[in-house]
Design a protein around this motif. Structure first.
Motif, PDB file in Angstrom:
ATOM      1  N   SER A  65      62.832  70.834 -21.051  1.00 37.71           N
ATOM      2  CA  SER A  65      62.963  69.964 -19.884  1.00 37.71           C
ATOM      3  C   SER A  65      61.771  69.014 -19.865  1.00 37.71           C
ATOM      4  N   SER A  66      61.832  67.857 -19.169  1.00 33.60           N
ATOM      5  CA  SER A  66      60.728  66.879 -19.127  1.00 33.60           C
ATOM      6  C   SER A  66      59.522  67.487 -18.436  1.00 33.60           C
ATOM      7  N   SER A  67      58.251  67.163 -18.985  1.00 31.04           N
ATOM      8  CA  SER A  67      57.020  67.716 -18.429  1.00 31.04           C
ATOM      9  C   SER A  67      56.562  66.901 -17.233  1.00 31.04           C
ATOM     10  N   THR A  68      55.701  67.473 -16.369  1.00 33.33           N
ATOM     11  CA  THR A  68      55.167  66.795 -15.182  1.00 33.33           C
ATOM     12  C   THR A  68      53.713  66.424 -15.431  1.00 33.33           C
ATOM     13  N   GLU A  69      53.264  65.132 -15.097  1.00 32.73           N
ATOM     14  CA  GLU A  69      51.878  64.697 -15.309  1.00 32.73           C
ATOM     15  C   GLU A  69      50.937  65.590 -14.517  1.00 32.73           C
ATOM     16  N   PRO A  70      49.721  65.967 -15.147  1.00 32.89           N
ATOM     17  CA  PRO A  70      48.790  66.829 -14.410  1.00 32.89           C
ATOM     18  C   PRO A  70      48.117  66.051 -13.291  1.00 32.89           C
ATOM     19  N   GLU A  71      47.670  66.767 -12.291  1.00 29.85           N
ATOM     20  CA  GLU A  71      46.944  66.148 -11.200  1.00 29.85           C
ATOM     21  C   GLU A  71      45.652  65.524 -11.743  1.00 29.85           C
ATOM     22  N   PRO A  72      45.247  64.268 -11.345  1.00 30.38           N
ATOM     23  CA  PRO A  72      43.992  63.658 -11.848  1.00 30.38           C
ATOM     24  C   PRO A  72      42.791  64.503 -11.470  1.00 30.38           C
ATOM     25  N   VAL A  73      41.813  64.534 -12.435  1.00 30.87           N
ATOM     26  CA  VAL A  73      40.608  65.324 -12.220  1.00 30.87           C
ATOM     27  C   VAL A  73      39.636  64.516 -11.372  1.00 30.87           C
ATOM     28  N   LYS A  74      39.115  65.076 -10.328  1.00 27.80           N
ATOM     29  CA  LYS A  74      38.180  64.382  -9.449  1.00 27.80           C
ATOM     30  C   LYS A  74      36.848  64.194 -10.170  1.00 27.80           C
ATOM     31  N   PRO A  75      36.251  62.958 -10.171  1.00 24.27           N
ATOM     32  CA  PRO A  75      34.979  62.751 -10.883  1.00 24.27           C
ATOM     33  C   PRO A  75      33.910  63.693 -10.356  1.00 24.27           C
ATOM     34  N   PRO A  76      33.114  64.263 -11.251  1.00 20.82           N
ATOM     35  CA  PRO A  76      32.042  65.169 -10.814  1.00 20.82           C
ATOM     36  C   PRO A  76      30.803  64.398 -10.359  1.00 20.82           C
ATOM     37  N   TYR A  77      30.927  63.079 -10.090  1.00 19.89           N
ATOM     38  CA  TYR A  77      29.782  62.254  -9.724  1.00 19.89           C
ATOM     39  C   TYR A  77      30.071  61.519  -8.413  1.00 19.89           C
ATOM     40  N   THR A  78      28.986  61.118  -7.769  1.00 15.42           N
ATOM     41  CA  THR A  78      29.077  60.331  -6.543  1.00 15.42           C
ATOM     42  C   THR A  78      28.507  58.948  -6.810  1.00 15.42           C
ATOM     43  N   PHE A  79      29.236  57.913  -6.371  1.00 12.56           N
ATOM     44  CA  PHE A  79      28.817  56.544  -6.611  1.00 12.56           C
ATOM     45  C   PHE A  79      28.329  55.953  -5.298  1.00 12.56           C
ATOM     46  N   LEU A  80      27.037  55.495  -5.308  1.00 15.41           N
ATOM     47  CA  LEU A  80      26.405  54.983  -4.100  1.00 15.41           C
ATOM     48  C   LEU A  80      26.023  53.527  -4.284  1.00 15.41           C
ATOM     49  N   PRO A  81      26.235  52.669  -3.281  1.00 18.93           N
ATOM     50  CA  PRO A  81      26.801  52.995  -1.964  1.00 18.93           C
ATOM     51  C   PRO A  81      28.286  53.347  -2.053  1.00 18.93           C
ATOM     52  N   MET A  82      28.752  54.088  -1.052  1.00 18.91           N
ATOM     53  CA  MET A  82      30.146  54.505  -1.039  1.00 18.91           C
ATOM     54  C   MET A  82      31.043  53.288  -0.837  1.00 18.91           C
ATOM     55  N   GLY A  83      32.251  53.403  -1.301  1.00 16.53           N
ATOM     56  CA  GLY A  83      33.218  52.339  -1.121  1.00 16.53           C
ATOM     57  C   GLY A  83      33.087  51.255  -2.174  1.00 16.53           C
ATOM     58  N   GLY A  84      33.851  50.202  -2.010  1.00 19.34           N
ATOM     59  CA  GLY A  84      33.891  49.156  -3.015  1.00 19.34           C
ATOM     60  C   GLY A  84      33.281  47.848  -2.582  1.00 19.34           C
ATOM     61  N   GLN A  85      32.612  47.813  -1.418  1.00 16.45           N
ATOM     62  CA  GLN A  85      31.979  46.603  -0.933  1.00 16.45           C
ATOM     63  C   GLN A  85      30.490  46.856  -0.752  1.00 16.45           C
ATOM     64  N   ALA A  86      29.665  45.819  -1.037  1.00 18.15           N
ATOM     65  CA  ALA A  86      28.214  45.924  -0.852  1.00 18.15           C
ATOM     66  C   ALA A  86      27.667  44.535  -0.566  1.00 18.15           C
ATOM     67  N   VAL A  87      26.602  44.483   0.222  1.00 14.44           N
ATOM     68  CA  VAL A  87      25.960  43.221   0.575  1.00 14.44           C
ATOM     69  C   VAL A  87      24.533  43.233   0.027  1.00 14.44           C
ATOM     70  N   VAL A  88      24.152  42.133  -0.620  1.00 16.26           N
ATOM     71  CA  VAL A  88      22.782  41.955  -1.115  1.00 16.26           C
ATOM     72  C   VAL A  88      22.272  40.634  -0.552  1.00 16.26           C
TER      73      VAL A  88
END
Length: 651
Positions: A65-88
């Motif tokens: 039968s067709s296989s199911t994609e595995p759940e994505p692995v959560k990165p073991p790292y934290t990226f700071l600042p959080m989120g995708g927006q930053a002001v300089v």
């Protein structure tokens, strides 16, 4: 009929297909019935069903039968600042980082606007332009890579929008002295309103404050740039006008310098609220220097003020003032500050300049070796000194009007090896160069049988080089020689009617000169055009067996100029080979630089007017020791040496 392990069967492992592999599929049409009537399905429907079965099989080629994609692995790292927006903020910085364990063992790469711009867990983002950018970080551990993206918004800060001058928030201000203030921006047009003592005093980007009272005050400016308003305040303590001037220089003193006509000025920096920039100096021989005469007097080089320096001592050399010594001179120094003010003219000093002066130089031997212990004095044997281990000397002091001739010499009683003929300088004076280097000649002596020279090698040398008795026809007393050694010689082949090989005989005399002198002074070349000395066998002049002629430069005698080409002419009917050798050896001596004759036959000089007797001594052994020393001296002395400075009579 039912095929075990076929489509829809999980009884065994599925067949593994490779791209392009053909698979036979057998479907019995009788199995495809309409559910309502048990009739065969239409062909189109059958084909659709067949296609679906094939696709289902291909999709499940790795299993039943067709296989199911595995759940994505959560990165073991934290990226700071959080989120995708930053002001300089423009001109500032912001730090981005990756946090987590094991970062030392992974690769972390920062990519700024598509360009790799750093590695490691931390990244400092700076910007000098109001341009938004994107920032990406990639963390690679083994075969897996995690990434994070930020959209960076570069925003202007107040300090970057508007620039204020002066930068100092507490600038110096003095009563009734203008102070310039200004605002500017590179981000657009601005409007500015200025306030002093809380009252509006002006508008526009520039403002000149002239405070009429003393004490603490404030100057404020409000700057509008679009919808942004920036305010700035300067805190002023307005001081009395007198405090704007530098104070009086302390400890001002003058003294003669170490050399004639020099002045030494010394002082301590004065107090000044405004930073000092430099010092100005004036001197005058007509009377005291004053503020009124300051600009009329010749300006001397300024002395820059050095931060943190308090004590100064400056030499004013005589070539800047024209002073030769003995004058009374008035001197003054003034400090200059950033406000453009000079300190008062006070403490004007006077100094009587030292008129004394000295002569210095070095004394070396013929080979350029420094000579220690040589006496140096005037030709009158005054102001004496001796050279040190490096051959250096300083003679003096002399007075303003002295015009001495300096002499380096050793006594006649000096031991052999440390005995040198005297050499004189030209006349020295305060307004002439006051240095002289000496090149001394060893006190060789010469053959005492020649009474014309009285055993004096200098007299012998100057006589034979034509530098002893200048006349109207021979005015020169300078020693001219070939520019370099060895000198090239061309000796052509020739056999006389008596069978004498002239070429062989003349070449042997080239070797004789080199052997006697101990180094190569002459070298034979095959090309006459490349030779500096050429032999020819065509002389037919009464009473002469040989003749040396200076061809170039033209119209000069040997010894009168630097030689370029000489022709040696020999008779072509000399009686035998010895005679050819004797004449060739003698004429080569003239070409080498012994331009005159000795007029002294008894010592057996080769360069005697009568030449040598080849039957008494072989020509190759007929160069006298005095003549060998003479040639060594000619070669060692500089081109154009003035020989009158080597006196023939000991001073």
């Amino acid at each position: 009929m039912h095929d075990s392990g076929g489509i829809g069967d999980c009884a065994g492992p599925p067949a593994r297909l490779t791209p392009g592999q053909s698979v036979p599929i057998l479907i019995h049409m009788r199995h495809l019935r309409d559910t309502r009537g048990n009739r065969p399905l239409p062909t189109t429907m059958a084909l659709l069903l067949l296609s679906g079965l094939v696709l289902a099989y291909l999709a499940t080629a790795g299993g039943c039968s067709s296989s199911t994609e595995p759940e994505p692995v959560k990165p073991p790292y934290t990226f700071l600042p959080m989120g995708g927006q930053a002001v300089v903020y423009l001109g500032g910085h912001r730090e981005f980082q990756v946090a987590g364990s094991g970062l030392d063992a992974v690769d972390v790469v920062w990519i700024r606007s598509g360009v790799p711009d750093g590695t490691g867990p931390r990244y400092r983002f700076r910007s000098t332009e109001l341009v938004d950018e994107d920032l990406r970080v990639e963390v690679t551990a083994g075969s897996r890579t995690w990434s994070h993206d930020w959209q960076v918004d570069v925003a202007p800060g107040a300090n970057q929008l508007v620039h204020f001058a002066p930068l100092d928030p507490n600038p110096l201000a003095f009563e009734n002295i203008p102070v310039e203030f200004s605002v500017s921006s590179t981000w657009g047009e601005i409007t500015a309103v200025w306030s002093f003592k809380d009252a509006q005093v002006g508008s526009g980007p520039d403002y000149t404050l002239v405070a009429e009272g003393t004490g603490p005050n404030t100057l404020a400016v409000a700057v509008a740039l679009g919808d942004t308003v920036v305010e700035h305040v300067w805190y002023l303590n307005v001081r009395p006008f007198e405090q704007a001037l530098p104070g009086v220089l302390a400890d001002l003193s003058e003294a003669p310098g170490d050399e004639r006509g020099h002045i030494r000025l010394s002082w301590t920096t004065p107090p000044s609220l405004s930073p000092l920039t430099h010092f100005e100096m004036r001197v005058d021989t007509e009377g005291p220097v004053s503020a009124a005469s300051w600009e009329e007097l010749p300006a001397l080089p300024i002395e820059d003020h050095q931060q943190g320096e308090t004590d100064y001592s400056v030499i004013i050399p005589s070539h800047l003032t024209g002073f030769v010594g003995g004058e009374t001179v008035w001197c003054a120094v003034r400090a200059h500050n950033e406000l453009g003010f000079l300190s008062p003219v006070v403490n004007v000093q006077t100094v009587v300049l030292d008129g004394r002066w000295w002569v210095s130089g070095t004394v070396r031997g013929l080979g350029g070796v420094p000579l220690a212990g040589v006496d140096v004095s005037t030709d009158a044997r005054t102001h004496g000194t001796t050279t040190d281990a490096s051959g250096a000397y300083t003679a003096g002091p002399f007075e303003v009007n002295d015009r001495p001739v300096i002499m380096a010499w050793t006594p006649l009683t000096a031991p052999e090896g440390d005995s040198w003929y005297a050499e004189l300088s030209d006349t020295m004076a305060t307004d002439l160069p006051r240095s002289h280097d000496f090149l001394l000649l060893p006190r060789y002596g010469c053959d005492p049988r020649c009474t014309g020279f009285d055993g004096n090698f200098i007299a012998f040398m100057r006589n034979l080089t034509g530098t002893l008795h200048p006349t109207e026809d021979r005015p020169n007393t300078r020693l001219y020689r070939w520019e370099s050694f060895p000198v090239t010689v061309h000796v052509p082949e020739f056999t006389s009617d008596d069978g004498i090989a002239y070429g062989t005989a003349c070449r042997s005399m080239v070797d004789a000169w080199n052997d006697n002198l101990g180094e190569e002074y002459l070298t034979v070349v095959a090309d006459s055009m490349a030779a500096q000395i050429n032999f020819v066998y065509d002389l037919d002049a009464a009473g002469l067996f040989g003749l040396a002629v200076l061809d170039a430069p033209h119209s000069f005698l040997l010894g009168e100029t630097i030689p370029e080409h000489v022709t040696l002419r020999l008779r072509d009917y000399l009686p035998n080979e010895l005679a050819v050798q004797a004449v060739a050896l003698h004429e080569l001596g003239h070409a080498l630089g012994i331009v005159s004759h000795a007029f002294c036959s008894e010592p057996g000089y080769l360069m005697d007017i009568g030449g040598i007797n080849p039957y008494e001594r072989p020509p190759a052994e007929s160069i006298h020791e005095d003549e060998i020393r003479l040639m060594h001296t000619i070669r060692a002395l500089p081109q154009g040496t003035e020989m009158i400075y080597y006196p023939t009579i000991e001073p």
